[in-house]
Design a protein around this motif. Structure first.
Motif, PDB file in Angstrom:
ATOM      1  N   UNK A 213       0.842  -1.197   0.000  1.00  0.00           N
ATOM      2  CA  UNK A 213       0.000   0.000   0.000  1.00  0.00           C
ATOM      3  C   UNK A 213       0.875   1.244   0.000  1.00  0.00           C
ATOM      4  N   UNK A 214       0.352   2.347  -0.521  1.00  0.00           N
ATOM      5  CA  UNK A 214       1.087   3.618  -0.385  1.00  0.00           C
ATOM      6  C   UNK A 214       0.858   4.177   1.022  1.00  0.00           C
ATOM      7  N   UNK A 215       1.922   4.671   1.630  1.00  0.00           N
ATOM      8  CA  UNK A 215       1.819   5.307   2.949  1.00  0.00           C
ATOM      9  C   UNK A 215       2.596   6.608   2.922  1.00  0.00           C
ATOM     10  N   UNK A 216       2.232   7.485   3.833  1.00  0.00           N
ATOM     11  CA  UNK A 216       2.935   8.769   3.914  1.00  0.00           C
ATOM     12  C   UNK A 216       3.581   8.910   5.284  1.00  0.00           C
ATOM     13  N   UNK A 217       4.611   9.739   5.303  1.00  0.00           N
ATOM     14  CA  UNK A 217       5.251  10.092   6.567  1.00  0.00           C
ATOM     15  C   UNK A 217       5.642  11.564   6.463  1.00  0.00           C
TER      16      UNK A 217
ATOM     17  N   UNK B  67       4.552  15.931   3.332  1.00  0.00           N
ATOM     18  CA  UNK B  67       4.690  14.487   3.517  1.00  0.00           C
ATOM     19  C   UNK B  67       5.421  13.875   2.332  1.00  0.00           C
ATOM     20  N   UNK B  68       6.090  12.780   2.587  1.00  0.00           N
ATOM     21  CA  UNK B  68       6.717  11.971   1.543  1.00  0.00           C
ATOM     22  C   UNK B  68       5.985  10.642   1.519  1.00  0.00           C
ATOM     23  N   UNK B  69       5.726  10.133   0.337  1.00  0.00           N
ATOM     24  CA  UNK B  69       5.023   8.865   0.188  1.00  0.00           C
ATOM     25  C   UNK B  69       6.021   7.758  -0.080  1.00  0.00           C
ATOM     26  N   UNK B  70       5.698   6.548   0.367  1.00  0.00           N
ATOM     27  CA  UNK B  70       6.526   5.381   0.118  1.00  0.00           C
ATOM     28  C   UNK B  70       5.649   4.152  -0.078  1.00  0.00           C
ATOM     29  N   UNK B  71       6.202   3.135  -0.715  1.00  0.00           N
ATOM     30  CA  UNK B  71       5.501   1.881  -0.955  1.00  0.00           C
ATOM     31  C   UNK B  71       5.757   0.974   0.240  1.00  0.00           C
ATOM     32  N   UNK B  72       4.712   0.727   1.020  1.00  0.00           N
ATOM     33  CA  UNK B  72       4.847  -0.049   2.248  1.00  0.00           C
ATOM     34  C   UNK B  72       4.429  -1.491   2.024  1.00  0.00           C
ATOM     35  N   UNK B  73       5.239  -2.405   2.515  1.00  0.00           N
ATOM     36  CA  UNK B  73       4.925  -3.831   2.482  1.00  0.00           C
ATOM     37  C   UNK B  73       4.688  -4.288   3.912  1.00  0.00           C
TER      38      UNK B  73
END
Length: 186
Positions: A126-130, A147-153
């Motif tokens: 899922x895409x997540x932000x931090x 925020x920066x988005x990343x691909x979270x597993x």
């Protein structure tokens, strides 16, 4: 000899400035070593093996300097995550794991294995932000930060989400298989 010339030319201040300037490359090397140590320690705690095939240096620098947007991560989810999970899903079906399931939604991809048993395995991208780091007092509250988005597993084996941004299809498949191995052995 050089130190004596600097002392004569500008005194102690010039010598101190030259020392700091000469130490700067070593500071950068030490910083990269610290980052590598933290990265490997986190991987060891999570029970995963870091792949040697990392994204290109230019891509990694771009990601550091320009944070990813949600659209970038959704594109990566579609272009990298979906083929990787589909490949693992098809291999599982060929091996006789007929109770495996691949669920695709607009903003997530989930693979589950052994849904009929009590101890099922799940793997979700899922895409997540931090929030980005705050550099001024005005940016200190999370509501004001970019925020920066990343691909979270996230898998049923591990408790923490892992960042798979910029990994290749093969690297994502390797991560899924590593998590499956941990599930089977655990």
């Amino acid at each position: 000899m050089t130190a004596a010339l600097l002392l004569l030319a500008g005194g102690l201040g010039a010598l101190q400035a030259a020392t700091l300037l000469a130490a700067l490359p070593f500071c950068l090397i030490m910083l990269m070593l610290a980052i590598g140590l933290i990265r490997q320690t986190n991987a060891d705690l999570a029970g995963i093996t870091l792949s040697d095939a990392a994204p290109a240096v230019g891509e990694r620098l771009r990601r550091l300097l320009v944070p990813a947007r949600r659209d970038d991560i959704l594109r990566q989810l579609r272009d990298t995550g979906e083929p990787a999970l589909r490949s693992v899903y098809e291999a599982l079906r060929e091996e006789g794991w007929t109770d495996s399931e691949l669920v695709l939604t607009e903003d997530a991809i989930a693979l589950s294995v052994g849904a009929d048993s009590q101890r099922a395995f799940s793997y979700r991208l899922t895409p997540r932000s931090r929030p980005l780091a705050a550099y001024t007092a005005l940016e200190a509250s999370e509501a004001r930060r970019s925020v920066a988005w990343y691909l979270a597993a996230q898998s049923s084996v591990g408790t923490r989400a892992r960042d798979l941004t910029d990994l290749t299809v093969e690297q994502v498949k390797a991560d899924v298989v590593a998590q499956l191995e941990r599930w089977r052995l655990g």
